[in-house]
Design an enzyme around this catalytic site. Structure first.
Site, PDB file in Angstrom:
ATOM      1  N   LYS A 139       0.837  -1.204   0.000  1.00 24.55           N
ATOM      2  CA  LYS A 139       0.000   0.000   0.000  1.00 24.55           C
ATOM      3  C   LYS A 139       0.877   1.262   0.000  1.00 24.55           C
ATOM      4  O   LYS A 139       0.667   2.169  -0.799  1.00 24.55           O
ATOM      5  CB  LYS A 139      -0.945  -0.004   1.222  1.00 24.55           C
ATOM      6  CG  LYS A 139      -1.907  -1.203   1.208  1.00 24.55           C
ATOM      7  CD  LYS A 139      -2.863  -1.198   2.373  1.00 24.55           C
ATOM      8  CE  LYS A 139      -2.207  -1.413   3.719  1.00 24.55           C
ATOM      9  NZ  LYS A 139      -1.493  -2.706   3.849  1.00 24.55           N
ATOM     10  N   THR A 140       1.872   1.284   0.898  1.00 25.05           N
ATOM     11  CA  THR A 140       2.756   2.451   0.957  1.00 25.05           C
ATOM     12  C   THR A 140       3.552   2.573  -0.345  1.00 25.05           C
ATOM     13  O   THR A 140       3.696   3.667  -0.906  1.00 25.05           O
ATOM     14  CB  THR A 140       3.752   2.296   2.137  1.00 25.05           C
ATOM     15  OG1 THR A 140       3.007   1.940   3.293  1.00 25.05           O
ATOM     16  CG2 THR A 140       4.529   3.561   2.384  1.00 25.05           C
ATOM     17  N   ASP A 174      -1.391   6.574   6.519  1.00 26.32           N
ATOM     18  CA  ASP A 174      -1.367   5.146   6.821  1.00 26.32           C
ATOM     19  C   ASP A 174      -2.213   4.902   8.072  1.00 26.32           C
ATOM     20  O   ASP A 174      -2.418   5.819   8.876  1.00 26.32           O
ATOM     21  CB  ASP A 174       0.102   4.740   7.068  1.00 26.32           C
ATOM     22  CG  ASP A 174       0.303   3.251   6.879  1.00 26.32           C
ATOM     23  OD1 ASP A 174      -0.632   2.569   6.407  1.00 26.32           O
ATOM     24  OD2 ASP A 174       1.402   2.763   7.187  1.00 26.32           O
ATOM     25  N   ARG A 233       6.558  -8.162   1.522  1.00 25.24           N
ATOM     26  CA  ARG A 233       7.425  -7.849   2.672  1.00 25.24           C
ATOM     27  C   ARG A 233       8.072  -9.124   3.211  1.00 25.24           C
ATOM     28  O   ARG A 233       9.251  -9.132   3.559  1.00 25.24           O
ATOM     29  CB  ARG A 233       6.616  -7.159   3.776  1.00 25.24           C
ATOM     30  CG  ARG A 233       7.449  -6.965   5.046  1.00 25.24           C
ATOM     31  CD  ARG A 233       6.737  -6.147   6.097  1.00 25.24           C
ATOM     32  NE  ARG A 233       6.600  -4.775   5.684  1.00 25.24           N
ATOM     33  CZ  ARG A 233       5.529  -4.019   5.912  1.00 25.24           C
ATOM     34  NH1 ARG A 233       4.499  -4.526   6.550  1.00 25.24           N
ATOM     35  NH2 ARG A 233       5.487  -2.775   5.497  1.00 25.24           N
ATOM     36  N   THR A 254      -5.558  -1.561   7.178  1.00 25.95           N
ATOM     37  CA  THR A 254      -5.633  -3.017   7.233  1.00 25.95           C
ATOM     38  C   THR A 254      -7.006  -3.429   7.762  1.00 25.95           C
ATOM     39  O   THR A 254      -7.310  -4.607   7.822  1.00 25.95           O
ATOM     40  CB  THR A 254      -4.563  -3.536   8.216  1.00 25.95           C
ATOM     41  OG1 THR A 254      -4.650  -2.766   9.418  1.00 25.95           O
ATOM     42  CG2 THR A 254      -3.167  -3.388   7.650  1.00 25.95           C
TER      43      THR A 254
HETATM   44  P1  ADP Z   1       2.165  -1.952   3.201  1.00 26.37           P
HETATM   45  O1  ADP Z   1       2.189  -0.449   3.132  1.00 26.37           O
HETATM   46  O2  ADP Z   1       0.958  -2.546   2.522  1.00 26.37           O
HETATM   47  O3  ADP Z   1       2.358  -2.493   4.586  1.00 26.37           O
HETATM   48  P2  ADP Z   1       4.698  -1.747   1.801  1.00 26.37           P
HETATM   49  O4  ADP Z   1       4.374  -0.858   0.664  1.00 26.37           O
HETATM   50  O5  ADP Z   1       5.421  -1.136   2.957  1.00 26.37           O
HETATM   51  O6  ADP Z   1       3.394  -2.506   2.335  1.00 26.37           O
HETATM   52  O7  ADP Z   1       5.523  -2.987   1.205  1.00 26.37           O
HETATM   53  C1  ADP Z   1       6.515  -3.686   1.936  1.00 26.37           C
HETATM   54  C2  ADP Z   1       7.711  -3.935   1.054  1.00 26.37           C
HETATM   55  O8  ADP Z   1       7.356  -4.897   0.066  1.00 26.37           O
HETATM   56  C3  ADP Z   1       8.200  -2.701   0.284  1.00 26.37           C
HETATM   57  O9  ADP Z   1       9.297  -2.125   0.893  1.00 26.37           O
HETATM   58  C4  ADP Z   1       8.598  -3.227  -1.071  1.00 26.37           C
HETATM   59  O10 ADP Z   1       9.979  -3.495  -1.078  1.00 26.37           O
HETATM   60  C5  ADP Z   1       7.889  -4.541  -1.204  1.00 26.37           C
HETATM   61  N1  ADP Z   1       6.768  -4.484  -2.182  1.00 26.37           N
HETATM   62  C6  ADP Z   1       5.457  -4.358  -1.874  1.00 26.37           C
HETATM   63  N2  ADP Z   1       4.698  -4.419  -2.974  1.00 26.37           N
HETATM   64  C7  ADP Z   1       5.545  -4.585  -4.015  1.00 26.37           C
HETATM   65  C8  ADP Z   1       5.356  -4.737  -5.437  1.00 26.37           C
HETATM   66  N3  ADP Z   1       4.124  -4.766  -5.989  1.00 26.37           N
HETATM   67  N4  ADP Z   1       6.452  -4.872  -6.222  1.00 26.37           N
HETATM   68  C9  ADP Z   1       7.684  -4.873  -5.658  1.00 26.37           C
HETATM   69  N5  ADP Z   1       7.926  -4.766  -4.331  1.00 26.37           N
HETATM   70  C10 ADP Z   1       6.877  -4.625  -3.498  1.00 26.37           C
END
Ligand code: ADP
Length: 340
Positions: free
Chosen positions: A68-69, A113, A221, A162
């Site tokens: 998401k981030t 977030d 992740r 989430t």
């Molecule tokens: P969330 O915000 O949903 O908790 P993040 O955006 O922080 O997830 O993602 C965690 C890590 O996973 C990021 O640092 C990135 O390296 C990796 N990641 C997530 N989605 C992707 C994607 N679609 N392609 C490549 N790497 C990704």
């Protein structure tokens, strides 16, 4: 001290946050394996640019670690827009929110977030900002009360959560578009691992990629964290080459078993087994395993449920027959599993 598991969010292991940041996709071309999320965004960007307007407000929902981030950051890059990042818990007072909103440049993408943790009072201030790019607030009370209006620069709010169910309907309805993040396929995770390995200058062979993707729980992740753990062993013992043997050795050090269960999973399953078939509420389960309730509900449990080892019932969490089997134990007789 208990060693961190490979999938816990926010573990403060040295440099984990920096490590993740270094692997974050920079634009849509690097955001792998979720074309269904990118497609509507591409259309929205085109339409908004043509109309010279901001993109409508977006709600990103899904479990932790699904990107998401990352997608919010990539979106800002694609739009060439400034990005401001904050979170629900950081905006505990209306003053905090007004401070941020009043300083946004035109077209900024404001990423909040954990938006479900925004206090209701702050959320209500956000309504006017989202609807009309204006905040209204009252100073003083009674006869001295004054209503102040502040015009804001147009912006796009991207809320990430989430726990979508915790958002109030009026708040949810203010987002023009909802994007639901689902677990990734193994082939998508394999692509992400290959990209990460290139960035980290690790040699990663196909067999190792497949095993890592298989153990990543549908979550980028987790994939990146497992890769990080294998990297250390590859560097020390195998000339930076991650092959099947290095992955297996890493898994044995991390106590990841043949089913892919890690220590926190086993602790959850064991706590449920100790309840001898009686359902456990999230609170009791959290106390029994020494984990935050959110970590159990959002990180550990979803995968155990997908594996058919645990079930949620209105009375609480229960092991499934498969869950008992995973612990090498027989399920209690049926009459014992009813709530006392
Ligand atoms: P969330 O915000 O949903 O908790 P993040 O955006 O922080 O997830 O993602 C965690 C890590 O996973 C990021 O640092 C990135 O390296 C990796 N990641 C997530 N989605 C992707 C994607 N679609 N392609 C490549 N790497 C990704």
């Amino acid at each position: 001290m208990r060693p961190p598991s490979s999938f816990e969010p926010g573990v403060s292991e040295g440099g984990e946050v920096d490590f993740e940041r270094g692997l974050q996709p920079q634009d849509f071309s690097e955001f792998l394996g979720q074309e269904n999320l990118l497609e509507p965004l591409r259309l929205m960007i085109r339409a908004a640019l043509e109309r010279e307007e901001t993109v409508e407000h977006l709600l990103f929902t899904g479990l932790p670690g699904l990107g998401k981030t990352s997608l919010a950051m990539a979106l800002a890059k694609e739009l060439g827009a400034p990005l401001k990042m904050t979170s629900g818990p950081a905006l505990s007072r209306a003053k905090d929110l007004v401070g941020i909103l009043s300083q946004l440049e035109k077209g900024t993408l404001l990423f909040i977030d954990e938006i479900h943790r925004l206090p209701t009072e702050v959320e209500e201030y956000l309504y006017g900002a989202m609807d009309r790019f204006q905040i209204e607030w009252t100073f003083d009370a009674g006869v001295h009360a004054r209503l102040l209006k502040l015009d804001l620069q147009p912006f796009t709010l991207v809320g990430a959560t989430t726990r979508e169910a915790l958002l109030t309907p009026p708040f949810r309805s203010r987002f023009g578009h909802h994007l639901r993040f689902e677990p990734y396929s193994e082939s998508a995770l394999a692509q992400i691992l290959v990209r990460s390995a290139q960035l980290l200058r690790i040699k990663l062979d196909d067999a190792a990629t497949a095993i890592l993707a298989d153990h990543s729980r549908g979550t980028p992740r987790v994939a990146n964290r497992l890769l990080r753990r294998t990297r250390d062993i590859a560097q020390l013992e195998n000339d930076n080459h991650v092959d099947e043997a290095v992955v297996k050795r890493t898994f044995s050090l991390l106590e990841i078993d043949a089913r892919g269960l890690e220590r926190p999973d086993r602790r959850v399953l064991e706590a449920l087994a100790q309840a001898a078939g009686r359902p456990l509420g999230l609170k009791n389960l959290g106390v029994a395993v020494g984990e935050a309730e959110d970590t159990i509900a959002e990180v550990i449990e979803p995968w155990l449920i997908r594996q058919g080892l645990l079930q949620r019932t209105p009375q609480g969490r229960l092991l499934t027959p498969e869950g008992w089997l995973a612990l090498g134990q027989a399920p209690p007789p049926l009459s014992d599993s009813a709530e006392a």
